[in-house]
Design an enzyme around this catalytic site. Structure first.
Site, PDB file in Angstrom:
ATOM      1  N   SER A 219      19.308 -41.173 -10.879  1.00 52.41           N
ATOM      2  CA  SER A 219      19.487 -39.744 -10.640  1.00 52.41           C
ATOM      3  C   SER A 219      19.908 -39.053 -11.935  1.00 52.41           C
ATOM      4  CB  SER A 219      20.510 -39.521  -9.519  1.00 52.41           C
ATOM      5  OG  SER A 219      20.484 -38.179  -9.079  1.00 52.41           O
ATOM      6  N   ASN A 220      20.463 -37.879 -11.846  1.00 53.13           N
ATOM      7  CA  ASN A 220      20.876 -37.142 -13.045  1.00 53.13           C
ATOM      8  C   ASN A 220      22.178 -36.400 -12.766  1.00 53.13           C
ATOM      9  OD1 ASN A 220      20.202 -34.430 -11.939  1.00 53.13           O
ATOM     10  ND2 ASN A 220      18.147 -35.316 -11.902  1.00 53.13           N
ATOM     11  N   ARG A 221      22.656 -35.687 -13.734  1.00 51.65           N
ATOM     12  CA  ARG A 221      24.011 -35.123 -13.649  1.00 51.65           C
ATOM     13  C   ARG A 221      24.075 -33.760 -12.934  1.00 51.65           C
ATOM     14  NH1 ARG A 221      25.829 -34.944 -19.577  1.00 51.65           N
ATOM     15  NH2 ARG A 221      27.627 -33.851 -18.663  1.00 51.65           N
ATOM     16  N   SER A 222      22.997 -33.326 -12.343  1.00 55.75           N
ATOM     17  CA  SER A 222      23.035 -32.040 -11.637  1.00 55.75           C
ATOM     18  C   SER A 222      24.012 -32.092 -10.463  1.00 55.75           C
ATOM     19  CB  SER A 222      21.634 -31.700 -11.128  1.00 55.75           C
ATOM     20  OG  SER A 222      21.711 -30.633 -10.212  1.00 55.75           O
ATOM     21  N   ALA A 286      17.220 -30.272 -10.100  1.00 56.54           N
ATOM     22  CA  ALA A 286      16.863 -31.087 -11.268  1.00 56.54           C
ATOM     23  C   ALA A 286      16.018 -32.243 -10.759  1.00 56.54           C
ATOM     24  CB  ALA A 286      18.126 -31.580 -11.949  1.00 56.54           C
TER      25      ALA A 286
END
Ligand code: CTP
Length: 413
Positions: A219-222, A286
Site C-alpha cells: 500500500s502507500n502512505r495516503s 492514491a
C-alpha cells in the site's frame, strides 16, 4: 485539540430549543460544539428542561443569553420583550429542537403556542430540525408517530432516535443521538440550499491495498483525510455524495453513501459504476500503479534453515482516470472530472501533463517533498490547474480548507 471551525456554521444564527428530557446533558455538549464551530447559538429552554439543568449551564457554553420566558427576555438588550419570539425566529438560519419530548412534538404538530419555544417555532421561517428523545413506548405510540408524520409532511427535518438503554432501565428506540450525529444532521439541513444542491458527486479516498497473500499487502502512505474532507465539504455544499474508500478508521461524514473497497481493481469498478450518472468525480485516492502479478492462496512461509526471500513480480494496474475518460467520451458522465497529482519534482510541468493525458477539467497538484503538506499531515499546499491553462496556487492550509476551495471550484465550473 479544539475542533476546527466549520465554515458552513460560521456566524450562522442557530436557535437550540431544549425541552424536558434527561438527554438535555447532550444538548449542552451540542451547544458547546456548535459555538466552537463558529455558530451564534441562542438557547430557548422550556420549563421542564430547567428541571434538569439551569439556563446558566447553556449560557456558560454559548456565551449568550438563554431564553426561558415568553414574557421576559432577560439579558437581551437586542431583543425587546414584546418581539422576542418573532425576533428570535426571524434572523435565524436554523431552529434545532434537541431533545424534543413527546409533549413538544404534540404541541408543534398541532400549532400550539403557549411558551417561548413553541411560539418561536410557529414564527420561524428557517429550517426546523427536531430530534425526538423519550422512552421507547412513548416514541412508538401512534399519537407520537402521527405527530412526527405531520411535522415531516410539513417540511420539518426529523432526526431518527437511536436504540439502546434508557434512564428508566428499559431498552428500545428513543435515545437522543450523540453530538457528532446531531451536528451532522444540522449541517445537512443547512446545506440544502448550497451551491451543489441536487448534484451527485463521487469522491475517492485512501491508498489502495494490493494483496500479496491472504495476510500481506502493498500500500502507500495516503491517510484518506483529504478525500474525507472533500466528502464533508461537498455535503456542506448540498451535494449527494458517494465516498469510495479504502480507509476503515476515519469517521464517515454523515450523509455520505459509502462504498468500501480494497484494491485498485475494486476501486476501478466501483468508480465506473458510481460515475454512470455523476455530475462530478474527484479522484483523491492514491491508487497503486503496480500490484503483485499473482496472489498466493496461502500465507507465504519462511523456509527452515534458509535465508531465501521470495521475489515479487509486479504488474501494472489499470489507470482509473483513463477508463473514466473513455467512459465519459461515450456517455457524457461524469460531467466534471478532478484529479490529484502527488509530485516530488517539477510539480507544475508534471501536473499539467497529467491533466492533459487523463482528460481532466481540474487537477489539484500537491508537492509531497514538503514536510508540511501531503501524506500523513493535517495540512496541504496545493495548486489548482484547469483545462484552460490556468494555475491557482493556494497557501498552506488545513485539508478541510483545501477541500472547501476545491469544492468551490467544482461548483463554479
Ligand atoms: N490514478 C488513477 N489510476 C491509477 C493511478 C492514479 O486514476 N492507476 C489517479 C489518482 O487518483 C490521481 C491521478 O490519477 O487523481 C494522478 O495520480 P498520480 O499517482 O499522481 O499519477 P500517476 O498517474 O500514478 O502517475 P505517476 O505515478 O507516474 O506520477
Amino acid at each position: 485539540m479544539s475542533p476546527e471551525p466549520i465554515t458552513l456554521l460560521h456566524n450562522k444564527r442557530v436557535i437550540l430549543g431544549v425541552t424536558g428530557s434527561i438527554a438535555v446533558y447532550k444538548a449542552v455538549d451540542l451547544a458547546s460544539k456548535l459555538t466552537q464551530a463558529g455558530a451564534l447559538v441562542d438557547v430557548i429552554m422550556t420549563q421542564a428542561a430547567q428541571q434538569f439543568v439551569t439556563p446558566l449551564t447553556f449560557q456558560s457554553v454559548t456565551g449568550r443569553p438563554v431564553y426561558t420566558d415568553l414574557w421576559r427576555a432577560e439579558g437581551s438588550s437586542a431583543l425587546p420583550t414584546h418581539i422576542a419570539h418573532v425576533g428570535l425566529g426571524e434572523g435565524t438560519d436554523v431552529l434545532a429542537i434537541a431533545p424534543a419530548t413527546a409533549n413538544t412534538l404534540a404541541k408543534l404538530a398541532h400549532g400550539l403556542a403557549d411558551d417561548l419555544l413553541s411560539v418561536t417555532a410557529l414564527a420561524a421561517r428557517c429550517p426546523l430540525l427536531i430530534a425526538p428523545a423519550m422512552d421507547g413506548g412513548m416514541y412508538q405510540h401512534p399519537a407520537t408517530q402521527t405527530n412526527i408524520e405531520t411535522l415531516r409532511a410539513r417540511g420539518a427535518y426529523l432526526i431518527e432516535p437511536d436504540e439502546g438503554r434508557f434512564a428508566s432501565g428499559l431498552v428500545g428506540k428513543g435515545r437522543l443521538p450523540e453530538t457528532p450525529a446531531l451536528l451532522g444532521h444540522i449541517r445537512l439541513a443547512m446545506a440544502q440550499t448550497g451551491a451543489l444542491a441536487g448534484k451527485r458527486v463521487v469522491i475517492t479516498a485512501g491508498g489502495t491495498r494490493e494483496a500479496i497473500d491472504p495476510v500481506r499487502y502493498i500500500s502507500n502512505r495516503s491517510s484518506g483525510r483529504q478525500g474525507y474532507a472533500l466528502a464533508q465539504a461537498a455535503l456542506d455544499a448540498g451535494a449527494a455524495v458517494t465516498l469510495i474508500t479504502t480507509v476503515r478508521d476515519l469517521p464517515i461524514p454523515l450523509g455520505a453513501r459509502v462504498v468500501a473497497v480494497g484494491s485498485a481493481q475494486e476501486l476501478h469498478d466501483a468508480v465506473l459504476e458510481a460515475c454512470r450518472d455523476a455530475d462530478a468525480l474527484i479522484m483523491a485516492a492514491a491508487v497503486a500503479d503496480f500490484r503483485p502479478k499473482t496472489v498466493a492462496a496461502q500465507k507465504i512461509k519462511k523456509r527452515e534453515g534458509s535465508d531465501d526471500a521470495p521475489t515479487l513480480e509486479l504488474t501494472r494496474t489499470a489507470d482509473i482516470l483513463l477508463s473514466v475518460k473513455a467512459a465519459r467520451a461515450q456517455s457524457g458522465f461524469p460531467r466534471l472530472v478532478v484529479g490529484f497529482a502527488a509530485e516530488s519534482q517539477d510539480l507544475l510541468t508534471n501536473a499539467r501533463a497529467k491533466l492533459e493525458r487523463k482528460g481532466l477539467d481540474l487537477l489539484v497538484a500537491n508537492d509531497i517533498s514538503a514536510t508540511d503538506a501531503g501524506f500523513e499531515v493535517g495540512t496541504n499546499r496545493v495548486v489548482i490547474l484547469d483545462a484552460a491553462g490556468g494555475a491557482t496556487p493556494l497557501e498552506l492550509m488545513s485539508k478541510t480548507r483545501v477541500a472547501e476551495a476545491v469544492i468551490a471550484r467544482v461548483a463554479a465550473e
